[in-house]
Write a protein that holds these residues in place. Structure first.
Motif, short mmCIF file in Angstrom:
data_model
loop_
_atom_site.label_atom_id
_atom_site.label_comp_id
_atom_site.label_asym_id
_atom_site.label_seq_id
_atom_site.Cartn_x
_atom_site.Cartn_y
_atom_site.Cartn_z
N ALA A 1 0.88 -1.10 -0.09
CA ALA A 1 -0.12 -0.02 0.16
C ALA A 1 0.91 1.21 0.02
CB ALA A 1 -1.03 0.03 1.14
N CYS A 2 0.45 2.32 -0.55
CA CYS A 2 1.06 3.77 -0.78
C CYS A 2 1.53 3.86 0.88
CB CYS A 2 0.32 4.78 -1.02
SG CYS A 2 0.94 6.23 -0.84
N VAL A 3 2.78 4.09 1.18
CA VAL A 3 3.62 4.22 2.33
C VAL A 3 2.99 5.63 2.99
CG1 VAL A 3 5.44 3.09 2.18
CG2 VAL A 3 5.43 5.38 1.52
N TYR A 4 2.42 6.64 2.25
CA TYR A 4 1.93 7.89 2.85
C TYR A 4 0.28 7.74 2.89
CZ TYR A 4 6.42 9.75 1.30
OH TYR A 4 7.73 9.67 0.99
N CYS A 5 -0.46 7.23 1.81
CA CYS A 5 -1.78 7.47 2.27
C CYS A 5 -2.62 6.20 2.40
CB CYS A 5 -2.36 8.29 0.82
SG CYS A 5 -2.40 7.19 -0.39
N GLY A 6 -1.81 5.02 2.21
CA GLY A 6 -2.42 3.70 2.41
C GLY A 6 -3.21 3.11 1.40
N CYS B 1 5.02 4.51 -3.30
CA CYS B 1 3.94 5.33 -2.85
C CYS B 1 2.87 5.46 -4.31
CB CYS B 1 4.00 6.62 -2.22
SG CYS B 1 4.89 7.87 -3.59
N CYS B 2 1.87 5.95 -3.91
CA CYS B 2 0.81 6.12 -5.34
C CYS B 2 1.28 7.31 -6.17
CB CYS B 2 -0.47 5.95 -4.74
SG CYS B 2 -1.03 7.64 -3.84
N VAL B 3 0.68 7.36 -7.36
CA VAL B 3 1.01 8.34 -8.27
C VAL B 3 0.61 9.70 -7.85
CG1 VAL B 3 0.37 9.32 -10.32
CG2 VAL B 3 1.04 7.14 -10.40
N ALA B 4 -0.41 9.71 -6.88
CA ALA B 4 -1.00 11.08 -6.31
C ALA B 4 -0.19 11.45 -5.43
CB ALA B 4 -2.50 10.74 -5.98
N CYS B 5 0.17 10.37 -4.59
CA CYS B 5 1.28 11.23 -3.40
C CYS B 5 2.54 11.43 -4.09
CB CYS B 5 1.49 10.26 -2.37
SG CYS B 5 0.02 10.04 -1.24
N ASN B 6 2.97 10.80 -4.97
CA ASN B 6 4.12 10.93 -5.46
C ASN B 6 4.36 12.32 -6.11
OD1 ASN B 6 7.15 10.72 -6.37
ND2 ASN B 6 6.75 8.73 -7.11
ZN ZN Z 1 -0.57 7.75 -1.65
#
Ligand code: ZN
Length: 106
Positions: free
Chosen positions: A20-25, A62-67
């Motif tokens: 899972a994204c390390v930031y938003c999960g 992490c996901c594209v959005a957070c990156n």
């Molecule tokens: Zn994310």
């Protein structure tokens, strides 16, 4: 070796850890879907923006959005951004690897 010069053994280890994204999960997906949102696609992230820090402590997924939101911001600064506020991302909600980085680099 991936295009970010991450050794294979580290790539395997981090992929196994960060499902899972390390930031938003958000649950990460490996490939851009033919249709539908691509924001959950997995990307490689340097928690500290230093391309020389290729360690299990600094390489994460992490996901594209957070990156794209984090970009080149310092982690501690990014966590104060409107993106993080909107998505409920803070030092208590991020993955352990990110918390460790925050503790080491406040
Ligand atoms: Zn994310």
């Amino acid at each position: 070796m991936s295009r970010w010069a991450i050794p294979d053994w580290l790539e395997v280890e981090v992929k196994a850890r960060d499902k899972a994204c390390v930031y938003c999960g958000t649950q990460l997906i490996e490939q851009v879907p033919p249709q539908g949102p691509r924001k959950a696609v997995a990307t490689w992230e340097h928690i500290i923006n230093d391309a020389n820090l290729v360690t299990r402590e600094n390489i994460a997924r992490c996901c594209v959005a957070c990156n794209s939101s984090k970009g080149t911001k310092r982690l501690a600064d990014w966590l104060k951004s409107s993106y993080c506020k909107k998505h409920g991302i803070n030092k208590d909600t991020v993955a352990e690897v990110v918390k460790d980085s925050l503790r080491a680099n406040p």
